[in-house]
Scaffold this active site. Structure first.
Site, PDB file in Angstrom:
ATOM      1  N   CYS A 222      -4.469   3.535   3.479  1.00 52.65           N
ATOM      2  CA  CYS A 222      -3.357   2.566   3.366  1.00 52.65           C
ATOM      3  C   CYS A 222      -2.249   2.791   4.385  1.00 52.65           C
ATOM      4  O   CYS A 222      -1.597   1.833   4.818  1.00 52.65           O
ATOM      5  CB  CYS A 222      -2.825   2.570   1.950  1.00 52.65           C
ATOM      6  SG  CYS A 222      -4.048   1.896   0.788  1.00 52.65           S
TER       7      CYS A 222
ATOM      8  N   LYS B  79       0.801  -4.267  -3.923  1.00 51.91           N
ATOM      9  CA  LYS B  79      -0.094  -4.848  -2.913  1.00 51.91           C
ATOM     10  C   LYS B  79      -1.546  -4.730  -3.380  1.00 51.91           C
ATOM     11  O   LYS B  79      -1.963  -3.673  -3.853  1.00 51.91           O
ATOM     12  CB  LYS B  79       0.108  -4.136  -1.565  1.00 51.91           C
ATOM     13  CG  LYS B  79      -0.195  -2.642  -1.601  1.00 51.91           C
ATOM     14  CD  LYS B  79       0.155  -2.031  -0.259  1.00 51.91           C
ATOM     15  CE  LYS B  79      -0.288  -0.600  -0.103  1.00 51.91           C
ATOM     16  NZ  LYS B  79      -1.692  -0.315  -0.320  1.00 51.91           N
TER      17      LYS B  79
ATOM     18  N   ASP C 178       2.316   4.067  -1.424  1.00 50.55           N
ATOM     19  CA  ASP C 178       1.376   4.367  -2.521  1.00 50.55           C
ATOM     20  C   ASP C 178       1.431   5.805  -3.063  1.00 50.55           C
ATOM     21  O   ASP C 178       0.386   6.402  -3.366  1.00 50.55           O
ATOM     22  CB  ASP C 178      -0.063   4.041  -2.081  1.00 50.55           C
ATOM     23  CG  ASP C 178      -0.246   2.577  -1.707  1.00 50.55           C
ATOM     24  OD1 ASP C 178       0.728   1.800  -1.807  1.00 50.55           O
ATOM     25  OD2 ASP C 178      -1.357   2.204  -1.300  1.00 50.55           O
TER      26      ASP C 178
END
Ligand code: TIU
Length: 228
Positions: free
Chosen positions: A164, A131, A26
């Protein structure tokens, strides 16, 4: 078998490059640049910007070593069908997921802010996994992709450490992967949370895996592999 050995904590990370993937979590404009999702939650994004050069060096080292490189991006369908109200409606952010900011609709796949920062763009052929959750295994093809490539070992970087990155590392741990966190290639909006996450991962004999600095990984990659 030719094995590289990283002097990680609390135990050495022994890996073969052909069975190891780098997972960069990310590193998106929405978390790292002003005007994105991270800032909408009230965070100072400059802390995350600071690791971009280190993540770039990590990408270079893993690409040079011929390892599989996978990038993830948090993001939702444009109709938000995969964004549960429990995620969208919580808190009181300046803008909610799906609302338009200066980099387009927050955390929506294909919007400018959902892209990976330009310095870390994937090379052609590198996989990008969108995701909807914090963990990269949830509702994605990641597990199948890793299986197809006979990957057993994972090296983690990206943001944020306690959200994450840690979630994905724990998911990977439960699926039987050996996991290494590159601690200077991950960051949190909260320095205490980053430190606590690393402590949690390596406590109890490495309950989630091990942790090392990028320099320790590059040292291991530059040394002759051990024939085991
Ligand atoms: N808010 C926060 O720390 N993180 C996220 O929402 N997503 C990721 O960590 N990628």
């Amino acid at each position: 078998m030719s094995v590289h050995v990283v002097a990680a904590r609390p135990f050495a990370f022994r890996f073969e490059t052909r069975h190891t993937a780098l997972i960069v979590i990310d590193m998106q404009r929405d978390f790292i640049e002003a005007g994105g999702f991270g800032e909408s939650l009230g965070n100072d994004v400059s802390r995350l910007q600071a690791i971009v050069p280190t993540v770039k060096s990590l990408l270079f080292a893993c690409r040079e070593a011929g390892m599989l490189v996978i990038h993830t991006r948090e993001g939702h369908r444009s109709d938000l069908a995969d964004c549960p109200p429990a995620k969208r409606d919580r808190g009181s952010p300046k803008l909610r997921i799906g609302e338009a900011g200066p980099m387009g609709r927050l955390l929506v796949v294909g919007e400018p802010g959902q892209a990976i920062v330009p310095e870390l763009l994937p090379l052609p052929g590198e996989m990008v996994i969108d995701k909807p959750g914090k963990g990269a295994f949830y509702a994605t093809a990641l597990g199948a992709i890793l299986k197809a490539h006979a990957i057993t070992h994972l090296i983690f970087a990206g943001v944020t450490t306690e959200v994450c990155v840690q979630t994905t590392m724990r998911e990977a741990n439960d699926r039987g992967f050996e996991c290494l966190l590159i601690e200077d290639a991950t960051e949190s909006y909260f320095p205490d949370f980053k430190a606590a996450t690393i402590a949690m991962i390596i406590a109890q004999g490495g309950i989630v895996g091990s942790s090392a600095a990028l320099s320790e990984l590059t040292l291991a990659l530059s040394a002759e592999p051990v024939v085991a």
